[in-house]
Scaffold this active site. Sequence first.
Site, PDB file in Angstrom:
ATOM      1  N   LYS A 229       8.507  25.705 -20.019  1.00 49.78           N
ATOM      2  CA  LYS A 229       8.298  27.010 -20.655  1.00 49.78           C
ATOM      3  C   LYS A 229       7.088  27.731 -20.071  1.00 49.78           C
ATOM      4  O   LYS A 229       6.162  27.099 -19.573  1.00 49.78           O
ATOM      5  CB  LYS A 229       8.204  26.859 -22.173  1.00 49.78           C
ATOM      6  CG  LYS A 229       6.855  26.466 -22.709  1.00 49.78           C
ATOM      7  CD  LYS A 229       6.865  26.492 -24.227  1.00 49.78           C
ATOM      8  CE  LYS A 229       5.468  26.160 -24.742  1.00 49.78           C
ATOM      9  NZ  LYS A 229       4.727  27.287 -25.251  1.00 49.78           N
TER      10      LYS A 229
ATOM     11  N   LYS B 143       2.307  17.099 -24.070  1.00 48.16           N
ATOM     12  CA  LYS B 143       0.959  17.480 -23.613  1.00 48.16           C
ATOM     13  C   LYS B 143       0.161  16.260 -23.178  1.00 48.16           C
ATOM     14  O   LYS B 143      -0.624  16.330 -22.245  1.00 48.16           O
ATOM     15  CB  LYS B 143       0.216  18.257 -24.705  1.00 48.16           C
ATOM     16  CG  LYS B 143       0.831  19.621 -24.931  1.00 48.16           C
ATOM     17  CD  LYS B 143      -0.145  20.661 -25.395  1.00 48.16           C
ATOM     18  CE  LYS B 143       0.556  22.006 -25.370  1.00 48.16           C
ATOM     19  NZ  LYS B 143      -0.236  23.148 -25.719  1.00 48.16           N
TER      20      LYS B 143
ATOM     21  N   LYS C  69       0.428  29.757 -21.217  1.00 49.39           N
ATOM     22  CA  LYS C  69      -0.808  30.403 -20.752  1.00 49.39           C
ATOM     23  C   LYS C  69      -1.838  29.410 -20.239  1.00 49.39           C
ATOM     24  O   LYS C  69      -2.744  29.780 -19.526  1.00 49.39           O
ATOM     25  CB  LYS C  69      -1.400  31.326 -21.823  1.00 49.39           C
ATOM     26  CG  LYS C  69      -1.682  30.700 -23.171  1.00 49.39           C
ATOM     27  CD  LYS C  69      -2.131  31.778 -24.144  1.00 49.39           C
ATOM     28  CE  LYS C  69      -1.582  31.576 -25.533  1.00 49.39           C
ATOM     29  NZ  LYS C  69      -1.950  30.322 -26.181  1.00 49.39           N
TER      30      LYS C  69
HETATM   31  P1  ATP Z   1      -0.610  26.929 -24.386  1.00 49.84           P
HETATM   32  O1  ATP Z   1      -0.173  26.938 -22.963  1.00 49.84           O
HETATM   33  O2  ATP Z   1      -2.085  27.098 -24.550  1.00 49.84           O
HETATM   34  O3  ATP Z   1      -0.050  25.791 -25.178  1.00 49.84           O
HETATM   35  P2  ATP Z   1       1.399  28.838 -25.074  1.00 49.84           P
HETATM   36  O4  ATP Z   1       1.560  29.806 -23.968  1.00 49.84           O
HETATM   37  O5  ATP Z   1       2.397  27.743 -25.183  1.00 49.84           O
HETATM   38  O6  ATP Z   1      -0.053  28.266 -25.026  1.00 49.84           O
HETATM   39  P3  ATP Z   1       0.959  29.279 -27.899  1.00 49.84           P
HETATM   40  O7  ATP Z   1      -0.376  29.765 -28.248  1.00 49.84           O
HETATM   41  O8  ATP Z   1       1.241  27.821 -28.077  1.00 49.84           O
HETATM   42  O9  ATP Z   1       1.335  29.691 -26.403  1.00 49.84           O
HETATM   43  O10 ATP Z   1       2.065  30.065 -28.691  1.00 49.84           O
HETATM   44  C1  ATP Z   1       1.940  31.294 -29.337  1.00 49.84           C
HETATM   45  C2  ATP Z   1       3.287  31.748 -29.820  1.00 49.84           C
HETATM   46  O11 ATP Z   1       4.092  32.105 -28.713  1.00 49.84           O
HETATM   47  C3  ATP Z   1       4.067  30.679 -30.579  1.00 49.84           C
HETATM   48  O12 ATP Z   1       4.788  31.261 -31.627  1.00 49.84           O
HETATM   49  C4  ATP Z   1       4.991  30.112 -29.545  1.00 49.84           C
HETATM   50  O13 ATP Z   1       6.154  29.559 -30.087  1.00 49.84           O
HETATM   51  C5  ATP Z   1       5.284  31.342 -28.704  1.00 49.84           C
HETATM   52  N1  ATP Z   1       5.528  30.974 -27.327  1.00 49.84           N
HETATM   53  C6  ATP Z   1       4.702  30.291 -26.515  1.00 49.84           C
HETATM   54  N2  ATP Z   1       5.236  30.143 -25.308  1.00 49.84           N
HETATM   55  C7  ATP Z   1       6.445  30.764 -25.359  1.00 49.84           C
HETATM   56  C8  ATP Z   1       7.489  30.955 -24.422  1.00 49.84           C
HETATM   57  N3  ATP Z   1       7.402  30.493 -23.197  1.00 49.84           N
HETATM   58  N4  ATP Z   1       8.570  31.627 -24.814  1.00 49.84           N
HETATM   59  C9  ATP Z   1       8.679  32.099 -26.048  1.00 49.84           C
HETATM   60  N5  ATP Z   1       7.738  31.959 -26.993  1.00 49.84           N
HETATM   61  C10 ATP Z   1       6.633  31.292 -26.659  1.00 49.84           C
END
Ligand code: ATP
Length: 347
Positions: free
Chosen positions: A209, A127, A212
């Site tokens: 990955k 990040k 959001k």
């Molecule tokens: P950000 O972009 O704000 O970091 P994020 O989309 O990575 O957000 P998180 O809030 O960090 O999402 O994660 C919430 C949950 O979803 C966690 O358990 C994380 O491991 C899971 N998760 C996040 N992104 C993925 C993905 N691409 N595939 C599978 N699981 C995910």
Amino acid sequence: MIAAVQHFRHSVNNMTQELLFSGVKPTNNLHIGNYIGALKQWTEIQHRYRCFFCIVDLHAITVPQAPKKLHESTLTVAATYLAVGIDPNRCRIFIQSEVPQHTELGWILGTMTKMAELERMTQFKDKSKKRGEPVGAGLFTYPLLMAADILLYDTTVVPVGDDQVQHLELTRMLARRFNTQFGETFTVPQTLIQKVGARIMALNNPTIKMSKSASSTANYIALTDEPNVIRKKIMRAMTDSGNEIHYDIEKYPAISNLLTIFHHATGRTIKDIEKEFAGKGYGDLKKALAEAVITMLEPIQKRIHYYLDDTGELMRILNRGRDEAIGLAETKMKTVLERTGLGRQSN
Ligand code: ATP
Ligand code: LTN
């Protein structure tokens, strides 16, 4: 469905005594990666544990958030938990910043952690590199707050995507360190990860990955995306060179990702999907996938609207979650303060 279980204790007899904790940052609306990698798994195992599902807004502000949007996303994430099937009669849902003990314990854990231990965290490294500007200290100390979230409740099980495994290892290490130094205080939690689909990749770049907070909305399919938006995003999703519809992450990362999403949207095996599309083009696969995702999301979207159109029920659920969380967190913090010598001695 839950195929890979790390350090998971199979003590079926006292399952109901075990406490499950997990959380999502309200950085935006959730996407299908969050659903497949986290929320869907929660709904499948919620009946086996006493569950606490948190909306970790203090973690969200480790990158700048617009205040009004943050309030909105916080409620939308809470509504989404309920919409995907989290049972509010069994599980508690609460907002992290409404339980002040999280930051309190996070601070104490920080005093017991070496800089190098935080510097090793790949999420921090990724990040901070990605933002290309000086990063906030909150991003660096992020795992300490996460450890506090988990340890406050004597959590035994933490279901997360594989990107969080390193943070869980740090949490386990901190629990042991505290217990060794000050006496048995924290339960060392187990990590629960899902095998296929543990990591859903971005539609516009299968090497990163789905996320959001991605700069482009083409990265993800939000759980709240309209059918036409879903169709457009999937039809424009990146594909591999060639026309093979075959699951092979190394050779065909884009198609493998689409197949993984297809599998989770329909429950069909990847082999079965490969067979159906053998000899067909990427366009055919994408068309069918878009309809499968729309079908999967339709009931979820209806329920999100139900909880957000009139928030009375949602507020009651969040209040109950907050009150129960504070009850447990206060008790644990009393022990922590006593053991570490903070404040006045109680007797
Ligand atoms: P950000 O972009 O704000 O970091 P994020 O989309 O990575 O957000 P998180 O809030 O960090 O999402 O994660 C919430 C949950 O979803 C966690 O358990 C994380 O491991 C899971 N998760 C996040 N992104 C993925 C993905 N691409 N595939 C599978 N699981 C995910
Ligand atoms: N760091 C996690 C979100 C998170 C979490 C937690 C998950 C914060 N606190 C406690 C499980 C348990 C993430 O980025 N997905």
